[in-house]
Design a protein around this motif. Structure first.
Motif, PDB file in Angstrom:
ATOM      1  N   VAL A  41       0.834  -1.210   0.000  1.00  7.47           N
ATOM      2  CA  VAL A  41       0.000   0.000   0.000  1.00  7.47           C
ATOM      3  C   VAL A  41       0.862   1.251   0.000  1.00  7.47           C
ATOM      4  N   ALA A  42       1.958   1.245   0.769  1.00  8.06           N
ATOM      5  CA  ALA A  42       2.813   2.430   0.860  1.00  8.06           C
ATOM      6  C   ALA A  42       3.387   2.797  -0.509  1.00  8.06           C
ATOM      7  N   ARG A  43       3.744   1.789  -1.305  1.00 11.04           N
ATOM      8  CA  ARG A  43       4.269   2.075  -2.649  1.00 11.04           C
ATOM      9  C   ARG A  43       3.192   2.701  -3.526  1.00 11.04           C
ATOM     10  N   ILE A  44       1.966   2.202  -3.386  1.00 14.45           N
ATOM     11  CA  ILE A  44       0.866   2.772  -4.172  1.00 14.45           C
ATOM     12  C   ILE A  44       0.557   4.191  -3.701  1.00 14.45           C
ATOM     13  N   VAL A  45       0.612   4.393  -2.373  1.00 15.29           N
ATOM     14  CA  VAL A  45       0.325   5.713  -1.814  1.00 15.29           C
ATOM     15  C   VAL A  45       1.310   6.757  -2.340  1.00 15.29           C
ATOM     16  N   VAL A  55       1.881  11.739  -5.730  1.00 13.03           N
ATOM     17  CA  VAL A  55       2.429  12.446  -6.893  1.00 13.03           C
ATOM     18  C   VAL A  55       1.308  12.778  -7.873  1.00 13.03           C
ATOM     19  N   GLN A  56       0.418  11.804  -8.088  1.00 11.63           N
ATOM     20  CA  GLN A  56      -0.677  12.014  -9.026  1.00 11.63           C
ATOM     21  C   GLN A  56      -1.644  13.083  -8.507  1.00 11.63           C
ATOM     22  N   ALA A  57      -1.889  13.092  -7.194  1.00 15.18           N
ATOM     23  CA  ALA A  57      -2.785  14.094  -6.621  1.00 15.18           C
ATOM     24  C   ALA A  57      -2.216  15.498  -6.789  1.00 15.18           C
ATOM     25  N   VAL A  61      -7.384   4.470 -11.148  1.00 16.40           N
ATOM     26  CA  VAL A  61      -6.815   3.131 -11.316  1.00 16.40           C
ATOM     27  C   VAL A  61      -5.887   2.803 -10.146  1.00 16.40           C
ATOM     28  N   LEU A  62      -5.035   3.760  -9.780  1.00 10.07           N
ATOM     29  CA  LEU A  62      -4.144   3.554  -8.643  1.00 10.07           C
ATOM     30  C   LEU A  62      -4.937   3.366  -7.354  1.00 10.07           C
ATOM     31  N   TYR A  63      -6.018   4.133  -7.215  1.00 12.72           N
ATOM     32  CA  TYR A  63      -6.821   4.013  -6.006  1.00 12.72           C
ATOM     33  C   TYR A  63      -7.505   2.652  -5.934  1.00 12.72           C
TER      34      TYR A  63
END
Length: 554
Positions: A166-170, A175-177, A231-233
């Motif tokens: 999860v931390a890697r996705i976060v 960055v995307q946000a 998609v990331l979420y």
């Protein structure tokens, strides 16, 4: 975490009561869990089930009341804090040097004080529930440890592995946000530009087509970034769910295999692990709101830093305030101001300027566009801090802590005047002076006073300038500064301004400083200051050879 820094500083003062209430709500949530687990062990005991049902209902009701109270207290406190942030940011902007504010951009400040703080306000409910959810998870794990220490290790291992993923996705989500926020700002700027240039766009098809194509491209880019974020979420959400499923599966499949464990312990442990699901899902689903709030907080703090001013203006020193109202002369003595270009390129300097304004005189500031007229006026108003030289009153330099008192000498109508119905700076509105001004400026049939406000500001551009002059004169300041005031007036009213209104102002003892291009009326001034390429020289106004005696009113 910028959001936590902001809330801790301005909103969550004395948060102990909130944390205690969150812990109490989490304890009640645990009471619900333990009551249900006890019920599983006493399914054949009718009287015991009745007692446990009563405990369950009371716990659930009190939990709901505690959570509701927590939400109310936190929301009220945070909303009050956000209100302070909004006012503080505007105070910083008012206290900052004008060039710093203009370089930052008033629109950016307005967005931070408005839309971005609104994002923080909207995120409050989910953030408050998330705090309570964290407490609930901790207490559930404590309860689980009382059932089986090995079960806790299995759950923590599952959550730990899931947490790494999860931390890697976060990190990618953050960055995307930030990229989405930048695109939204750009899209807002373009939409605002189109709405403010509707006339230009209507008369120029190429401009209209290019503007729409640009905003369409920005919209497409924003949609693409939002899709990538979603998609990331989805990956983020599924990773959390899988961690939760694996923790329950680990208890059911691994706990009996690793240690001799009674079936009842496995069932109760799995149920306790399942009870962690709701607060975990609450935290997971609140994360987008948290990210939006974090981005808004980061933007707000960045603007605070760029304004380079304290949150509140310093308190005035004890003793009587400085009073310049009895002045005889105002002067710029060898004063220079430099507009810094980007990376030091394209800078423009005005000065050194030597200019003395005698009380009761009429001064016209003239010169070509871009010559430095507006900069000179801003220097005289104390809005542009001098890089060299001094601003003096009756020969005495004005100190930095006296600048606010000095600026109180002036009322101003800028060329890009922004007119509001409210009369924030007016005084003594009951003596009939406003009505006299309405008649003098020939707008008595268009507008009147309604308490401390105008009845309307929906007027033509020339009439708005006249109403702005009314508002400025109602401030009853000794010096009136007008920046291209007559540019939007009809030939009739332009002549009336120079031949009737200016003498009327002078007769009342008002010092008038006017930036103007109307060379046919330069003789209406006592002093003409000609500005050219950043330097200024004093001229003696000369009366033109001929001038129409009168013009019909329009």
């Amino acid at each position: 975490m910028d959001l936590w820094r902001l809330l801790r500083r301005d909103a969550l003062r004395n948060v102990q009561s909130l944390f205690l209430l969150a812990a109490f709500a989490a304890a009640l949530n645990l009471s619900v869990l333990t009551t249900l687990n006890d019920a599983l062990l006493h399914l054949e005991d009718g009287h015991g089930l009745e007692r446990l049902l009563l405990i369950f209902l009371v716990s659930a009701f009190v939990w709901r009341m505690a959570q509701n109270l927590l939400m109310r207290m936190a929301s009220k406190r945070i909303q009050a804090g956000l209100g302070r942030l909004r006012v503080d940011l505007l105070r910083r902007a008012l206290a900052a040097d004008l060039p710093d504010v203009m370089a930052l951009g008033p629109n950016r400040i307005a967005q931070a004080a408005g839309a971005e703080l609104q994002i923080l306000a909207q995120a409050v409910p989910t953030l408050v529930i998330s705090v309570q959810s964290v407490a609930a998870i901790i207490l559930c794990l404590v309860y689980l440890s009382s059932l089986s220490g090995l079960a806790v290790l299995i759950v923590l291992a599952s959550l730990g592995i899931g947490g790494i993923i999860v931390a890697r996705i976060v990190a990618k989500l953050e960055v995307q946000a930030e990229s989405i926020h930048e695109s939204e700002v750009g899209l807002t700027e373009r939409a605002d530009h189109i709405l403010k240039t509707l006339r230009e766009c209507k008369v120029n098809r190429r401009r209209r087509a290019n503007a729409l194509a640009d905003i369409d491209a920005c919209t497409g880019e924003l949609h693409r970034k939002r899709f990538q974020f979603n998609v990331l979420y989805a990956d983020y959400y599924m990773a959390n769910e899988l961690a939760y499923y694996f923790s329950i599966a680990g208890i059911i499949f691994l706990l009996p295999a690793l240690a001799a464990t009674e079936i009842s312990t496995v069932v109760l442990s799995a149920h306790a692990a399942a009870f962690v699901a709701y607060p975990v899902i609450t935290i997971v689903t609140s994360y987008p709101s948290y990210m939006g709030a974090e981005t808004a907080a980061r933007s707000y703090l960045a603007i605070e830093a760029e304004l380079k001013t304290p949150a509140l203006p310093p308190k005035p020193a004890p003793g009587p305030a400085v009073d310049f109202t009895g002045f005889s002369t105002l002067a710029l003595e060898g004063t220079t101001f430099r507009h810094a270009g980007r990376d030091g390129i394209g800078s423009f300097s005005v000065g050194p300027i030597d200019l003395t304004v005698e009380r009761g005189t009429v001064i016209f500031v003239t010169g070509h566009n871009g010559s430095g007229k507006s900069t000179l006026v801003h220097m005289l108003l104390g809005l542009y801090p001098a890089h060299r030289g001094a601003l003096t009153v009756d020969g005495q330099p004005v100190a930095a802590d006296e600048m606010a008192s000095y600026r109180d000498l002036f009322s101003v109508v800028f060329s890009d005047v922004h007119l509001t119905r409210q009369l924030y700076g007016a005084r003594d509105l009951e003596d009939g002076f406003a009505e006299e001004l309405f008649d003098l400026l020939e707008i008595a049939d268009k507008v009147a006073l309604d308490g401390n406000a105008f009845t309307t500001v929906e007027l033509s551009q020339g009439q708005k300038k006249r109403l702005a002059l009314v508002a400025a004169l109602l401030e009853r300041k000794p010096v009136l500064v007008l920046d291209e005031w007559a540019a939007d007036q009809s030939p009739y009213f332009r002549r009336k301004f120079y031949r009737e209104i200016i003498p009327w102002l002078k007769a009342r003892g008002i010092t008038v400083i006017a930036v103007t291009h109307d060379d046919a009326y330069f003789d209406a001034a006592d002093v003409q200051i000609q500005v050219d390429r950043g330097s200024a020289r004093r001229l003696v106004p000369a009366r033109p050879a001929s001038e129409p005696e009168s013009l019909p009113a329009v």
